[in-house]
Design a protein around this motif. Structure first.
Motif, PDB file in Angstrom:
ATOM      1  N   GLY A 171     -13.519  -9.614  11.278  1.00  0.00           N
ATOM      2  CA  GLY A 171     -14.434  -8.890  10.406  1.00  0.00           C
ATOM      3  C   GLY A 171     -14.218  -9.285   8.958  1.00  0.00           C
ATOM      4  O   GLY A 171     -13.462 -10.216   8.654  1.00  0.00           O
ATOM      5  N   ARG A 172     -14.848  -8.548   8.066  1.00  0.00           N
ATOM      6  CA  ARG A 172     -14.799  -8.914   6.651  1.00  0.00           C
ATOM      7  C   ARG A 172     -13.804  -8.088   5.836  1.00  0.00           C
ATOM      8  O   ARG A 172     -13.696  -8.276   4.628  1.00  0.00           O
ATOM      9  CB  ARG A 172     -16.195  -8.781   6.034  1.00  0.00           C
ATOM     10  CG  ARG A 172     -17.202  -9.706   6.699  1.00  0.00           C
ATOM     11  CD  ARG A 172     -18.618  -9.535   6.160  1.00  0.00           C
ATOM     12  NE  ARG A 172     -19.523 -10.412   6.883  1.00  0.00           N
ATOM     13  CZ  ARG A 172     -19.718 -11.696   6.588  1.00  0.00           C
ATOM     14  NH1 ARG A 172     -19.087 -12.236   5.566  1.00  0.00           N
ATOM     15  NH2 ARG A 172     -20.559 -12.429   7.299  1.00  0.00           N
ATOM     16  N   ASP A 173     -13.083  -7.198   6.505  1.00  0.00           N
ATOM     17  CA  ASP A 173     -12.099  -6.395   5.789  1.00  0.00           C
ATOM     18  C   ASP A 173     -10.902  -7.243   5.403  1.00  0.00           C
ATOM     19  O   ASP A 173     -10.609  -8.271   6.030  1.00  0.00           O
ATOM     20  CB  ASP A 173     -11.631  -5.220   6.653  1.00  0.00           C
ATOM     21  CG  ASP A 173     -12.765  -4.245   6.955  1.00  0.00           C
ATOM     22  OD1 ASP A 173     -13.706  -4.187   6.144  1.00  0.00           O
ATOM     23  OD2 ASP A 173     -12.700  -3.573   8.003  1.00  0.00           O
ATOM     24  N   ALA A 174     -10.179  -6.771   4.383  1.00  0.00           N
ATOM     25  CA  ALA A 174      -8.984  -7.490   3.942  1.00  0.00           C
ATOM     26  C   ALA A 174      -7.881  -7.406   4.988  1.00  0.00           C
ATOM     27  O   ALA A 174      -7.102  -8.344   5.156  1.00  0.00           O
ATOM     28  CB  ALA A 174      -8.497  -6.925   2.603  1.00  0.00           C
ATOM     29  N   ALA A 175      -7.793  -6.279   5.692  1.00  0.00           N
ATOM     30  CA  ALA A 175      -6.810  -6.109   6.761  1.00  0.00           C
ATOM     31  C   ALA A 175      -7.539  -5.937   8.078  1.00  0.00           C
ATOM     32  O   ALA A 175      -8.482  -5.140   8.180  1.00  0.00           O
ATOM     33  CB  ALA A 175      -5.918  -4.900   6.477  1.00  0.00           C
ATOM     34  N   LEU A 176      -7.128  -6.673   9.092  1.00  0.00           N
ATOM     35  CA  LEU A 176      -7.841  -6.699  10.362  1.00  0.00           C
ATOM     36  C   LEU A 176      -6.874  -6.522  11.516  1.00  0.00           C
ATOM     37  O   LEU A 176      -5.684  -6.863  11.416  1.00  0.00           O
ATOM     38  CB  LEU A 176      -8.578  -8.038  10.530  1.00  0.00           C
ATOM     39  CG  LEU A 176      -9.483  -8.462   9.372  1.00  0.00           C
ATOM     40  CD1 LEU A 176      -9.798  -9.939   9.480  1.00  0.00           C
ATOM     41  CD2 LEU A 176     -10.759  -7.644   9.383  1.00  0.00           C
TER      42      LEU A 176
ATOM     43  N   ARG B 273     -14.219 -16.009   1.085  1.00  0.00           N
ATOM     44  CA  ARG B 273     -15.149 -15.071   1.710  1.00  0.00           C
ATOM     45  C   ARG B 273     -16.275 -15.860   2.361  1.00  0.00           C
ATOM     46  O   ARG B 273     -16.955 -16.656   1.704  1.00  0.00           O
ATOM     47  CB  ARG B 273     -15.715 -14.082   0.673  1.00  0.00           C
ATOM     48  CG  ARG B 273     -14.682 -13.111   0.122  1.00  0.00           C
ATOM     49  CD  ARG B 273     -14.194 -12.162   1.195  1.00  0.00           C
ATOM     50  NE  ARG B 273     -13.186 -11.233   0.706  1.00  0.00           N
ATOM     51  CZ  ARG B 273     -11.888 -11.446   0.732  1.00  0.00           C
ATOM     52  NH1 ARG B 273     -11.416 -12.599   1.221  1.00  0.00           N
ATOM     53  NH2 ARG B 273     -11.037 -10.547   0.289  1.00  0.00           N
TER      54      ARG B 273
ATOM     55  N   GLN C 275      -3.972 -10.232   7.583  1.00  0.00           N
ATOM     56  CA  GLN C 275      -4.118  -9.822   6.191  1.00  0.00           C
ATOM     57  C   GLN C 275      -4.621 -11.010   5.380  1.00  0.00           C
ATOM     58  O   GLN C 275      -3.967 -12.046   5.328  1.00  0.00           O
ATOM     59  CB  GLN C 275      -2.772  -9.349   5.633  1.00  0.00           C
ATOM     60  CG  GLN C 275      -2.806  -8.907   4.185  1.00  0.00           C
ATOM     61  CD  GLN C 275      -3.472  -7.558   4.022  1.00  0.00           C
ATOM     62  OE1 GLN C 275      -3.263  -6.661   4.835  1.00  0.00           O
ATOM     63  NE2 GLN C 275      -4.260  -7.407   2.975  1.00  0.00           N
ATOM     64  N   ARG C 276      -5.795 -10.861   4.796  1.00  0.00           N
ATOM     65  CA  ARG C 276      -6.302 -11.930   3.930  1.00  0.00           C
ATOM     66  C   ARG C 276      -5.502 -11.922   2.625  1.00  0.00           C
ATOM     67  O   ARG C 276      -5.437 -10.902   1.945  1.00  0.00           O
ATOM     68  CB  ARG C 276      -7.779 -11.725   3.624  1.00  0.00           C
ATOM     69  CG  ARG C 276      -8.685 -11.783   4.861  1.00  0.00           C
ATOM     70  CD  ARG C 276     -10.149 -11.706   4.445  1.00  0.00           C
ATOM     71  NE  ARG C 276     -11.041 -11.589   5.588  1.00  0.00           N
ATOM     72  CZ  ARG C 276     -12.135 -12.325   5.762  1.00  0.00           C
ATOM     73  NH1 ARG C 276     -12.470 -13.227   4.851  1.00  0.00           N
ATOM     74  NH2 ARG C 276     -12.908 -12.148   6.818  1.00  0.00           N
TER      75      ARG C 276
ATOM     76  N   SER D  12       0.808  -1.225   0.000  1.00  0.00           N
ATOM     77  CA  SER D  12       0.000   0.000   0.000  1.00  0.00           C
ATOM     78  C   SER D  12       0.836   1.267   0.000  1.00  0.00           C
ATOM     79  O   SER D  12       0.308   2.351   0.201  1.00  0.00           O
ATOM     80  CB  SER D  12      -0.920   0.015   1.234  1.00  0.00           C
ATOM     81  OG  SER D  12      -0.145  -0.047   2.417  1.00  0.00           O
TER      82      SER D  12
END
Length: 250
Positions: free
Chosen positions: A199-204, A174, A168-169, A53
């Motif tokens: 949660g459903r975020d890519a980074a948690l 999903r 990190q996914r 990023s």
């Protein structure tokens, strides 16, 4: 070679791989080791996560005009050398094919410009890399959680300074709207212990203490009813991902 026994070399190679400066046979050997050795695979994913990023977080930086002047001068000089070399190599009586060397020159110019642009980008990124890495989370523990086909699906690291787990996914899985993923510590000789619901975020991020992961050899992620289940019940759904938890030297 056991890169895990040489942490400084492993970090250097992993960083070079993520930046794209590790090339050729060295890059292929590193990727082969990453497939075979979990610590190498984890280091590679950590550095990819750190740098992925960077372009989004950094504000645009315009290179100094002198950089573009140097690029133009280099291209012009190389063009002239190319023309001279071709003239010397061609027989005096041979007429150049229509557009032959011009087409080659145009192709070469495109390649040179692309290479020069890549150099500029690498220079600009390099100037900002130090600050990015100084602000990067500390990593004391790392795990690459994989599915039954050994496909990496989640990168988990523990930051002792902020006392949190970073997840990190890295796969495409999903869960359904009525399901949640839950992270578990798998202590030796003990029952699984919940580290939190994802949660459903890519980074948690999950709050955690070092004691939550110290001496824990492995982590796992199970599929649970939405909101997760109490820790004392243990995983009630299928275990989707699991992997060894590796302690790194800070």
């Amino acid at each position: 070679m056991n890169l895990h026994a040489h942490p400084e070399l492993l970090e250097l190679l992993a960083a070079s791989h993520a930046l794209g400066t590790l090339r050729g046979g060295a890059r292929r050997r590193f990727e082969a080791l990453a497939r075979e050795q979990a610590p190498v695979r984890a280091a590679a994913l950590v550095w990819q996560s750190r740098l992925a990023s960077m372009a989004e977080l950094q504000s645009p930086v315009m290179p100094d005009p002198a950089v573009w002047t140097r690029i133009r001068n280099l291209i012009t000089a190389e063009q002239e050398q190319e023309v001279i070399a071709r003239q010397r190599a061609a027989p005096a009586s041979a007429a150049p094919a229509r557009g032959g060397w011009l087409r080659s020159l145009a192709l070469w110019r495109s390649a040179t410009a692309a290479g020069a642009l890549a150099t500029v980008i690498a220079t600009v990124v390099g100037l900002q890399l130090g600050e990015q890495l100084r602000n990067a989370p500390a990593v004391q523990y790392v795990a690459v959680l994989s599915d039954d086909q050994a496909t990496a699906s989640m990168l988990v690291t523990f930051d002792p300074k902020k006392r949190q787990l970073l997840l990190q996914r890295v796969g495409g899985y999903r869960e359904g709207e009525d399901k949640s993923l839950q992270l578990w510590a798998l202590p030796p000789g003990g029952a699984p212990r919940s580290l939190g619901v994802l949660g459903r975020d890519a980074a948690l991020r999950l709050p955690a203490q070092e004691g939550d992961v110290r001496a824990v050899p492995a982590l796992a992620v199970s599929l649970e009813p939405r909101g997760g289940v109490p820790s004392e019940r243990g995983p009630t759904g299928p275990v989707l991902f699991k992997g060894a938890l590796i302690e790194k030297t800070l």
